[in-house]
Design a protein around this motif. Sequence first.
Motif, mmCIF file in Angstrom:
data_model
loop_
_atom_site.group_PDB
_atom_site.id
_atom_site.type_symbol
_atom_site.label_atom_id
_atom_site.label_comp_id
_atom_site.label_asym_id
_atom_site.label_seq_id
_atom_site.Cartn_x
_atom_site.Cartn_y
_atom_site.Cartn_z
ATOM 1 N N LYS A 187 2.108 0.478 1.808
ATOM 2 C CA LYS A 187 2.095 -0.566 0.764
ATOM 3 C C LYS A 187 1.735 -2.032 1.667
ATOM 4 C CE LYS A 187 4.308 -0.347 -3.603
ATOM 5 N NZ LYS A 187 5.185 -0.989 -4.484
ATOM 6 N N SER A 188 2.364 -1.955 2.845
ATOM 7 C CA SER A 188 2.093 -3.025 3.480
ATOM 8 C C SER A 188 0.902 -3.192 4.233
ATOM 9 C CB SER A 188 3.350 -3.101 4.718
ATOM 10 O OG SER A 188 2.913 -4.194 5.653
ATOM 11 N N HIS A 208 -1.858 -3.737 1.557
ATOM 12 C CA HIS A 208 -1.752 -5.237 1.115
ATOM 13 C C HIS A 208 -2.600 -6.166 2.052
ATOM 14 C CE1 HIS A 208 -0.093 -9.249 0.584
ATOM 15 N NE2 HIS A 208 -0.058 -8.990 -0.765
ATOM 16 N N GLY A 234 2.773 -8.763 -6.695
ATOM 17 C CA GLY A 234 3.837 -9.640 -6.011
ATOM 18 C C GLY A 234 3.663 -11.241 -6.675
ATOM 19 N N TRP A 251 10.157 -2.557 -4.526
ATOM 20 C CA TRP A 251 10.071 -3.613 -3.945
ATOM 21 C C TRP A 251 11.078 -3.494 -2.889
ATOM 22 C CZ3 TRP A 251 6.026 -6.062 -4.431
ATOM 23 C CH2 TRP A 251 5.380 -6.464 -5.680
ATOM 24 N N ASP A 270 9.650 -1.379 0.083
ATOM 25 C CA ASP A 270 8.541 -2.424 0.869
ATOM 26 C C ASP A 270 9.070 -3.476 1.682
ATOM 27 O OD1 ASP A 270 5.875 -2.585 1.309
ATOM 28 O OD2 ASP A 270 5.591 -4.197 -0.514
ATOM 29 N N ALA A 271 10.196 -3.887 1.223
ATOM 30 C CA ALA A 271 11.026 -5.059 1.962
ATOM 31 C C ALA A 271 11.294 -4.511 3.136
ATOM 32 C CB ALA A 271 12.119 -5.626 1.144
ATOM 33 N N ARG A 276 4.323 -12.014 3.170
ATOM 34 C CA ARG A 276 4.279 -10.749 2.240
ATOM 35 C C ARG A 276 5.905 -10.678 1.882
ATOM 36 N NH1 ARG A 276 3.012 -8.038 -2.017
ATOM 37 N NH2 ARG A 276 3.341 -5.675 -1.711
ATOM 38 N N GLU A 311 7.094 -12.921 -0.471
ATOM 39 C CA GLU A 311 6.517 -12.501 -1.925
ATOM 40 C C GLU A 311 7.344 -11.615 -2.563
ATOM 41 O OE1 GLU A 311 2.727 -11.557 -1.895
ATOM 42 O OE2 GLU A 311 2.000 -13.598 -1.127
ATOM 43 N N VAL A 312 7.668 -10.461 -1.620
ATOM 44 C CA VAL A 312 8.663 -9.251 -2.212
ATOM 45 C C VAL A 312 9.953 -9.566 -2.500
ATOM 46 C CG1 VAL A 312 9.531 -7.071 -1.479
ATOM 47 C CG2 VAL A 312 7.202 -7.614 -0.795
ATOM 48 N N CYS A 360 9.992 -11.263 -5.852
ATOM 49 C CA CYS A 360 10.098 -10.174 -6.913
ATOM 50 C C CYS A 360 11.341 -9.868 -6.800
ATOM 51 C CB CYS A 360 9.124 -9.511 -6.455
ATOM 52 S SG CYS A 360 7.225 -10.060 -6.403
#
Length: 516
Positions: free
Chosen positions: A243-244, A247, A288, A392, A395-396, A438, A441-442, A445
């Motif tokens: 995902k990273s 993005h 995001g 999320w 992803d974080a 990024r 942003e995550v 969210c």
Amino acid sequence: MRPTIMNTTPSQKIVRCAIYTRKSVTEGLEQEFNTLDAQREAAEAFIASQRHEGWVALPEHYDDGGFTGGNTDRPALKALMADVEAGQVDCIVVYKVDRLSRSLLDFAMIMGALDKHDCSFVSVTQQFNTSHSMGRLTLNILLSFAQFEREIIAERTRDKIHSARRKGKWTGGPPILGYDVAPNGGRLLVNPEEAEQVRRIFEHYVESESLTATLRWANAEGLTTKSYTTRKGIRKEGRPFSKSSLHSLLTNVQYLGKVTLKTEVFDGEHEAIISHGLWKKAQARMEGRSVLERRPERNKTHALLRGLLYAEPDGVPMYHSFTTKNNRHYRYYVHRDVIKRADTPGTTRTVPAGDIEAFVLEKIKVIGQSEQLAAETIRQARLRRADQLSEWEADARQLRSAAARTEQEIHRLAGANDEEAVVKLASLQDRLAREQGRLAEVNRCIENINTETLDERALVRALSDFDGIWDALRGEERVKLMHLLIQRVGYNAQSGEVQIDFHPSGLNDFILRQAS
């Protein structure tokens, strides 16, 4: 040459000398007699000249080949300091002062540790011995000037890079998917095959409006990040997208033919791969962004399900269109593959716009008439919210790990004064800024999801007068409300089923608005 331990008198103290050697790059270390060997030989000769003082060279090798002197993150240095702390070393001998450290701050810390354990320091070629006060003073003066010179060189190099970027020039770093580095290393050249892959990724993201769906598709297609060979001949193979990394690709302005300098953007010398129109659509759909901040594209026909309707079971978008017959407009939603002339048997081709929009509106009204239906709607919304929260959080974690690795690499290169290292450092700092942005942003969210509260009775009350609310809205306002409440509508022409997925945050916002 290796000095031998001399016979000493009982009253003479043996000074155990550890020889430390270092070279910033690995080039040439494969030779039978390299610079590390030369440094050690000079140190051994000096120790041999001090035999009358009881000096002996320890057999252990403390060699750091390919490590910068700008920081202390070096395996041999760490091993040496551990032996000093263990009381196994009385004196450290180096060929030149900057072999031990090129940072005055780091050197001061090392000297403090040596003083604590009664260990002295000697530079062979500069005749420094920290067991004497004059040696300490001279050494600090020399290091001050050495650091000043290094910082001046680094500043000049960075200024040169910044000037080049303002002119749109590529200043080095790993190439990205879609471009190759020119043979002379001065600019980026479009790689046609990879450029087509990049365009397909952007187009799929714009159509699916989902980073997760695009990621699954890209990995199913076998697409990977950039494979390239470094200037040192090391092959770096591309990896499946995460995902990273996906993005990062979708937000990289280099694909527009631009270059960046911190927060500034300049026209680049390289050719663009992505059109401005496609880029703008992709950024508008960036995952995001809050659902409440996302506005539907200009919608002259006020199609309620534009951007929301998908054909099942293949899950591809259905686009709004219309035709005119006998001066009357007929609206409908059409399968993407029909528009692209790639229709396959069994796919949902078209559906009358008025029919399916009326069905969805009726479904919303019915929810407002039944606590049981409201409870089921909220239950499904919570399940989707839990899935999104899990994605999320994963992803974080990935972004935090990536940022930590980038910070470690920056720390390792900090203080280097050669141009290649400074260029890489600038690239790493840009990467870290993107990763941290990024991650922010995550995290926002995640925070938004965690603060949402959904209650079925509150939803029933909010939707109880949906007819009155709907009648009071104009065309564009109705579209906004539909996009606020609904995340996705799936239509299966074979079974006639319509699946409506509601936005948890949209439902919550609607409840709060009606309660205020």
